[in-house]
Design an enzyme around this catalytic site. Structure first.
Site, PDB file in Angstrom:
ATOM      1  N   HIS A 120       0.813  -1.219   0.000  1.00  0.00           N
ATOM      2  CA  HIS A 120       0.000   0.000   0.000  1.00  0.00           C
ATOM      3  C   HIS A 120       0.843   1.264   0.000  1.00  0.00           C
ATOM      4  CE1 HIS A 120       0.297  -0.129   4.527  1.00  0.00           C
ATOM      5  NE2 HIS A 120       0.337   1.167   4.349  1.00  0.00           N
ATOM      6  N   ASP A 158      -0.033  -7.601   1.370  1.00  0.00           N
ATOM      7  CA  ASP A 158       0.443  -6.216   1.486  1.00  0.00           C
ATOM      8  C   ASP A 158       1.973  -6.192   1.538  1.00  0.00           C
ATOM      9  OD1 ASP A 158       0.461  -3.501   1.743  1.00  0.00           O
ATOM     10  OD2 ASP A 158      -0.215  -3.470   3.830  1.00  0.00           O
ATOM     11  N   SER A 201       4.210   2.589   8.085  1.00  0.00           N
ATOM     12  CA  SER A 201       3.965   1.508   7.135  1.00  0.00           C
ATOM     13  C   SER A 201       5.226   1.113   6.385  1.00  0.00           C
ATOM     14  CB  SER A 201       2.931   1.952   6.092  1.00  0.00           C
ATOM     15  OG  SER A 201       1.640   1.637   6.495  1.00  0.00           O
TER      16      SER A 201
END
Length: 268
Positions: free
Chosen positions: A75, A120, A220
């Site tokens: 992402h 992911d 992230s």
């Protein structure tokens, strides 16, 4: 930053060298509630930058896995333009230092599912090759499944205060402990996002951290590492999503073990 179905994808807006993991883990633990990483630690840490015009900001973390590639979350690179991004390595601070590299290719997992945050995982290929030195080194990936109940360490530049939306200039580190996916699923069922469970795939990894501390916007793609039986620092996870921010729930990572073959296939 953005929220997807209310889940924090840990995007932001505008660790350790050999033998050091155990020392950091056993020490006192901004990631929310973290502390400054010791100089010389996390020489594999990457800051993925986004820019528009003259404005630049840290958007995601990542890790150096060989001379040309960075490991991060899918992402973090989803629907991004390589012309609006760069990679910075070799510095613990956001505002200065380090070496900058342009990006050649963004490779996200072919089965990445944005709605449910599955697969992911992604890699970034830079233009040229990283210049290794005492501040820039690759991290080894753990091929085997990460042990349950293992102390581990996470590093990043995510928000250190969600209410005030403050971002640290210095790299932060925080201790985690791995937990089973079954335990993780049970805990996350009572979270505001039950549609994202079960966490039942070998490609997913969960870890628990102290209450009121944890990953937040900007973290992230960052590396979760342990010290293996040979006292070598190895990466076991890539931070994917959390219940925002530093709530009493486990954080969810993409498992390096689960994607080991995929990663190796993309960087060779």
């Amino acid at each position: 930053m953005f929220l997807h179905f209310g889940i924090l994808l840990l995007l932001s807006q505008g660790l350790l060298g050999e033998g050091d993991v155990s020392e950091a883990i056993d020490g006192d633990s901004r990631i929310i509630g973290g502390k400054d990483a010791t100089p010389g630690m996390a020489n594999y840490q990457v800051s993925i930058r986004d820019h528009t015009g003259y404005r630049e900001w840290h958007s995601c973390g990542g890790s150096i896995i060989n001379e040309e590639y960075v490991l991060t979350a899918a992402h973090c690179i989803f629907e991004k333009n390589i012309k609006d991004m760069s990679i910075v390595v070799g510095s613990h601070t956001i505002n200065k230092g380090g070496d900058r590299y342009k990006i050649k290719k963004l490779i996200r997992h072919e089965k990445y599912s944005e709605p449910v945050l599955k697969n992911d995982i992604g890699v970034v290929q830079i233009e040229g090759k990283f210049k290794y030195n005492d501040k820039v080194q690759p991290i080894e990936l753990l091929k085997e499944m990460a042990p349950i109940g293992k102390k581990c360490l996470f590093t990043g530049w995510g928000y250190d205060d969600l209410r005030d939306e403050t971002v640290p200039n210095d790299l932060q580190m925080l201790e985690y402990v791995t937990i089973s996916n079954d335990d993780c699923t049970k805990q996350l069922k009572r979270s505001p996002y039950p549609k994202l469970v079960p966490v039942d795939r070998p490609e997913q990894l969960c870890a628990k951290r102290p209450n009121h501390k944890g990953a937040c916007y900007g973290d992230s793609g960052g590396p979760l590492v342990i010290q293996d039986e040979k006292n070598k620092t190895v990466q076991i996870g890539v931070v994917s999503w959390v219940v925002p921010c530093a709530k009493d729930f486990p954080d969810v990572f993409a498992s390096v073990h689960g994607y080991y073959d995929w990663i190796q296939g993309k960087i060779k």
